[in-house]
Design a protein around this motif. Structure first.
Motif, PDB file in Angstrom:
ATOM      1  N   LYS A 207       0.874  -1.008   0.324  1.00  0.00           N
ATOM      2  CA  LYS A 207       0.099   0.056  -0.141  1.00  0.00           C
ATOM      3  C   LYS A 207       0.619   1.331   0.068  1.00  0.00           C
ATOM      4  O   LYS A 207       0.552   2.075  -0.970  1.00  0.00           O
ATOM      5  CB  LYS A 207      -1.007  -0.228   1.085  1.00  0.00           C
ATOM      6  N   TYR A 208       1.225   1.141   0.594  1.00  0.00           N
ATOM      7  CA  TYR A 208       2.826   2.248   0.709  1.00  0.00           C
ATOM      8  C   TYR A 208       3.726   2.620  -0.383  1.00  0.00           C
ATOM      9  O   TYR A 208       3.721   3.341  -1.167  1.00  0.00           O
ATOM     10  CB  TYR A 208       3.748   2.241   1.818  1.00  0.00           C
ATOM     11  N   ALA A 209       4.070   1.759  -0.849  1.00  0.00           N
ATOM     12  CA  ALA A 209       4.613   1.290  -2.732  1.00  0.00           C
ATOM     13  C   ALA A 209       3.811   1.989  -3.378  1.00  0.00           C
ATOM     14  O   ALA A 209       3.805   3.044  -4.647  1.00  0.00           O
ATOM     15  CB  ALA A 209       4.972   0.494  -2.336  1.00  0.00           C
ATOM     16  N   ALA A 210       2.398   1.708  -3.113  1.00  0.00           N
ATOM     17  CA  ALA A 210       1.445   2.254  -4.136  1.00  0.00           C
ATOM     18  C   ALA A 210       1.398   3.847  -3.851  1.00  0.00           C
ATOM     19  O   ALA A 210       1.252   4.283  -5.175  1.00  0.00           O
ATOM     20  CB  ALA A 210      -0.034   2.044  -4.506  1.00  0.00           C
TER      21      ALA A 210
ATOM     22  N   PHE B 157       4.115   9.640  -9.436  1.00  0.00           N
ATOM     23  CA  PHE B 157       3.982  10.789 -11.308  1.00  0.00           C
ATOM     24  C   PHE B 157       3.312  11.452 -10.617  1.00  0.00           C
ATOM     25  O   PHE B 157       3.314  12.777 -11.754  1.00  0.00           O
ATOM     26  CB  PHE B 157       3.071   9.676 -11.450  1.00  0.00           C
ATOM     27  N   LEU B 158       2.154  11.618  -9.835  1.00  0.00           N
ATOM     28  CA  LEU B 158       2.057  13.573  -9.950  1.00  0.00           C
ATOM     29  C   LEU B 158       2.983  14.468  -9.525  1.00  0.00           C
ATOM     30  O   LEU B 158       2.716  15.382 -10.540  1.00  0.00           O
ATOM     31  CB  LEU B 158       1.031  13.374  -8.511  1.00  0.00           C
ATOM     32  N   ILE B 159       3.638  14.397  -8.999  1.00  0.00           N
ATOM     33  CA  ILE B 159       5.209  15.113  -8.347  1.00  0.00           C
ATOM     34  C   ILE B 159       5.542  15.816  -9.751  1.00  0.00           C
ATOM     35  O   ILE B 159       5.452  15.980 -10.515  1.00  0.00           O
ATOM     36  CB  ILE B 159       5.930  15.042  -7.752  1.00  0.00           C
TER      37      ILE B 159
END
Length: 56
Positions: free
Chosen positions: A21-24, A31-33
């Motif tokens: 979950k943390y990796a996702a 990706f957003l940054i």
């Protein structure tokens, strides 16, 4: 008197699920940054007005 921390101990399977979950979340945030379209749009051309040939 010792207290048992049975709630803080997790199994290997639970730990892997949490790390997944943390990796996702990290991948989505990265990706957003570092969105390539926005980075490309805000960058300047290498040589505005030039034709690519050196001046004689």
């Amino acid at each position: 008197m010792e207290k048992k921390n049975s709630k803080t101990e997790i199994t290997r399977k639970e730990a892997l699920q949490r790390m997944g979950k943390y990796a996702a979340l990290t991948a989505v945030g990265t990706f957003l940054i570092l969105n390539p379209k926005k980075a490309h749009a805000s960058s300047l051309p290498a040589d505005p007005g030039g034709d690519g040939w050196p001046a004689p």
